[in-house]
Design an enzyme around this catalytic site. Structure first.
Site, PDB file in Angstrom:
ATOM      1  N   HIS A 230       0.840  -1.205   0.000  1.00 33.61           N
ATOM      2  CA  HIS A 230       0.000   0.000   0.000  1.00 33.61           C
ATOM      3  C   HIS A 230       0.876   1.256   0.000  1.00 33.61           C
ATOM      4  CE1 HIS A 230      -3.153  -2.570   2.230  1.00 33.61           C
ATOM      5  NE2 HIS A 230      -3.654  -2.341   1.022  1.00 33.61           N
TER       6      HIS A 230
ATOM      7  N   ARG B 204      -2.039  -5.814  -8.315  1.00 35.10           N
ATOM      8  CA  ARG B 204      -1.001  -6.793  -8.003  1.00 35.10           C
ATOM      9  C   ARG B 204      -0.881  -7.840  -9.087  1.00 35.10           C
ATOM     10  NH1 ARG B 204      -3.536  -8.104  -2.279  1.00 35.10           N
ATOM     11  NH2 ARG B 204      -5.250  -8.106  -3.729  1.00 35.10           N
TER      12      ARG B 204
ATOM     13  N   LYS C 197     -17.276  -6.264   5.659  1.00 32.12           N
ATOM     14  CA  LYS C 197     -16.089  -6.918   6.219  1.00 32.12           C
ATOM     15  C   LYS C 197     -16.076  -6.758   7.732  1.00 32.12           C
ATOM     16  CE  LYS C 197     -12.917  -6.429   2.302  1.00 32.12           C
ATOM     17  NZ  LYS C 197     -11.592  -5.926   1.895  1.00 32.12           N
TER      18      LYS C 197
ATOM     19  N   SER D 117      -3.427  -7.549   2.873  1.00 30.40           N
ATOM     20  CA  SER D 117      -3.682  -7.379   4.303  1.00 30.40           C
ATOM     21  C   SER D 117      -4.093  -8.700   4.943  1.00 30.40           C
ATOM     22  CB  SER D 117      -4.770  -6.319   4.521  1.00 30.40           C
ATOM     23  OG  SER D 117      -4.320  -5.059   4.104  1.00 30.40           O
TER      24      SER D 117
END
Length: 159
Positions: free
Chosen positions: A18, A91, A42, A129
């Protein structure tokens, strides 16, 4: 005209991947607002306030970066902040499909707002994460994948 970009995410927790995107974005735009999303779908490990605090600490040396949080639609937040760009990190190919859909709806809702995709540094292409939390849960060393302040916060959470 000042170029203002919003770099949104859940950042639960912020990783060096990040920070790579944030730092590189700060070299392209006059101002970058790192915006922590209140995601009701979440169950985060860190509260929004904790994530904002960790991000603030991790970005304090970047003079043109500010940290904030928001509820609701990203595009509404971007308009509220008078930003003209959304920064998103990619990514892998697997990120692209979701990000393309999000960029498309954001373009429909905010035709004047662009999405700026940045490929992650190869050193962090595997990093998420979720992986950080999984590794930290077993007391493994995460100091080379998260900022020091996050490594300490993870140790505290898993005590």
């Amino acid at each position: 005209m000042t170029s203002i970009a919003v770099c949104p995410g859940s950042f639960d927790p912020v990783t060096l991947g990040h920070l790579d995107i944030i730092t590189r974005g700060a070299s392209v735009f006059d101002k970058v607002i790192v915006a922590v999303l209140h995601n009701r779908n979440k169950q985060p490990m860190f509260t929004v306030e904790e994530r904002v605090s960790l991000l603030y600490e991790a970005t304090k040396d970047l003079k043109n970066v500010e940290v904030d949080s928001f509820n609701g639609l990203l595009i509404d937040y971007v308009k509220e902040k008078k930003a003209n760009t959304i920064i998103r990190g990619l990514r892998a190919v697997s990120d692209f499909e979701y990000e393309m859909q999000a960029a498309s709806i954001n373009k429909k809702l905010g035709p004047d707002i662009e999405t700026f995709f940045m490929m992650t540094n190869n050193h962090y292409s595997y990093l998420s994460s979720s992986i950080v939390k999984e590794v930290a849960k077993y007391n493994a060393d995460v100091s080379d994948i998260v900022p020091d302040v996050v490594a300490e916060a993870l140790k505290t959470k898993f005590k």
